[in-house]
Motif scaffolding. Structure first.
Motif, PDB file in Angstrom:
ATOM      1  N   SER A  77       0.849  -1.193   0.000  1.00  0.00           N
ATOM      2  CA  SER A  77       0.000   0.000   0.000  1.00  0.00           C
ATOM      3  C   SER A  77       0.885   1.244   0.000  1.00  0.00           C
ATOM      4  O   SER A  77       1.710   1.428   0.905  1.00  0.00           O
ATOM      5  CB  SER A  77      -0.910  -0.004   1.243  1.00  0.00           C
TER       6      SER A  77
ATOM      7  N   SER B 218      -4.105  -0.524  -4.467  1.00  0.00           N
ATOM      8  CA  SER B 218      -4.422  -0.889  -3.086  1.00  0.00           C
ATOM      9  C   SER B 218      -5.604  -0.101  -2.541  1.00  0.00           C
ATOM     10  O   SER B 218      -6.316  -0.572  -1.649  1.00  0.00           O
ATOM     11  CB  SER B 218      -3.197  -0.656  -2.188  1.00  0.00           C
ATOM     12  N   SER B 219      -5.842   1.091  -3.074  1.00  0.00           N
ATOM     13  CA  SER B 219      -6.951   1.916  -2.581  1.00  0.00           C
ATOM     14  C   SER B 219      -8.179   1.859  -3.486  1.00  0.00           C
ATOM     15  O   SER B 219      -9.304   2.033  -3.006  1.00  0.00           O
ATOM     16  CB  SER B 219      -6.499   3.376  -2.448  1.00  0.00           C
TER      17      SER B 219
END
Length: 308
Positions: free
Chosen positions: A51, A236-237
């Motif tokens: 992340s 990741s987001s």
């Protein structure tokens, strides 16, 4: 040149004419595949990609936007200056024809023929300039407007438009010696020819002096690196939405880059380049009308939304 369109909101998303999608679709396809692969791996194996904070991508995106904006402004300035020069050429050609028609002594034996030849040379210059800027052969368009005894000289000239301007200057000098024009009018017409010389030089400068290659290379590299790194920073987001967001951002950056390249060379035949053929024909028709010619060449009209 693209004829102005006013698509409604829905059609706006599906309009290809005038866009740069044809030039950048390979890059968009690669970004789509790459971001889809990254999103799929992240979905199957959560945590496979670490992340990352999106702050570096935001800062780099802002810097890249500034670079692309500056380059697009510089390219548009070249495009607009080229359009202004051709507007000035239209003014000079029409003004010169008006002066020849209005003030050249038609009572003298050499008057009518000299008037016609001088206006014909002006038309030939306009066509020759267009062909020189597009690196095409001008003879089909200019031979009929130039006296046969000058054909060999023009074909041996390194710069055909400049050679035509010299012939025009000699014609004005002939008018002075034969007293077909007053000294004041000779000076005024010479100023018009000088202005046409300025148009020729300005167009040559635009054509032969592109934007610095190092700057273009920097923008290209940064755009590619940013768009290829983007999926890894957003997956990741954003998860499965990553391909959509990456493609939209890539379309913006690659599109601005491609558009600036197209506008940088305004004299070509690309979709957004200047319609030199249509402008040349407009000047030709205007000057032939001044000579009371009835059989005029047809106007060049848009074909499938394009005006050449």
């Amino acid at each position: 040149m693209i004829v102005r369109q006013r698509p409604h909101a829905l059609k706006l998303f599906f309009t290809l004419r005038g866009s740069v999608i044809q030039q950048i679709y390979p890059q968009l396809l690669i970004i789509t595949l790459l971001s889809s692969l990254v999103a799929t791996i992240q979905h199957v194996s959560p945590g496979f990609f670490p992340s990352y904070t999106t702050t570096p991508f935001a800062l780099l995106g802002i810097a890249l936007s500034l670079f692309l904006g500056f380059r697009n402004n510089a390219s548009y300035d070249r495009w607009w200056e080229a359009r202004e020069q051709w507007g000035q050429l239209m003014i000079d050609a029409r003004s010169l024809a008006r002066q020849v028609i209005s003030f050249m002594d038609q009572e003298m034996e050499a008057g009518p023929q000299t008037r016609q030849r001088l206006i014909y040379l002006t038309i030939a210059f306009v066509h020759a300039l267009r062909h020189q800027l597009r690196d095409t052969s001008p003879w089909q368009d200019i031979d009929r407007y130039v006296e046969p005894e000058h054909h060999a000289v023009l074909r041996n000239a390194r710069n055909t438009p400049e050679a035509l301007l010299r012939l025009m200057g000699k014609k004005v000098g002939y008018c002075r010696r034969q007293r077909l024009l007053s000294e004041f009018l000779v000076q005024s017409m010479d100023e018009r020819i000088t202005s046409m010389t300025g148009v020729l030089s300005a167009c040559e400068r635009i054509k032969n002096t592109p934007l610095p290659f190092a700057y273009a290379l920097l923008v290209h590299r940064t755009t590619y690196l940013y768009c290829f790194m983007l999926p890894f920073g957003l997956v990741s987001s954003l998860g499965v939405v990553t391909p959509l967001v990456c493609v939209v951002i890539a379309y913006t950056f690659f599109g601005l880059d491609a558009l600036s390249e197209e506008l940088e060379e305004p004299f070509g035949l690309a979709a957004n380049d200047l319609p030199l053929s249509a402008m040349s024909r407009a000047i030709e028709i205007s000057l032939l009308e001044a000579l009371d010619v009835t059989e005029l060449p047809p106007e060049i009209t848009p074909e499938n939304g394009y005006l050449h």
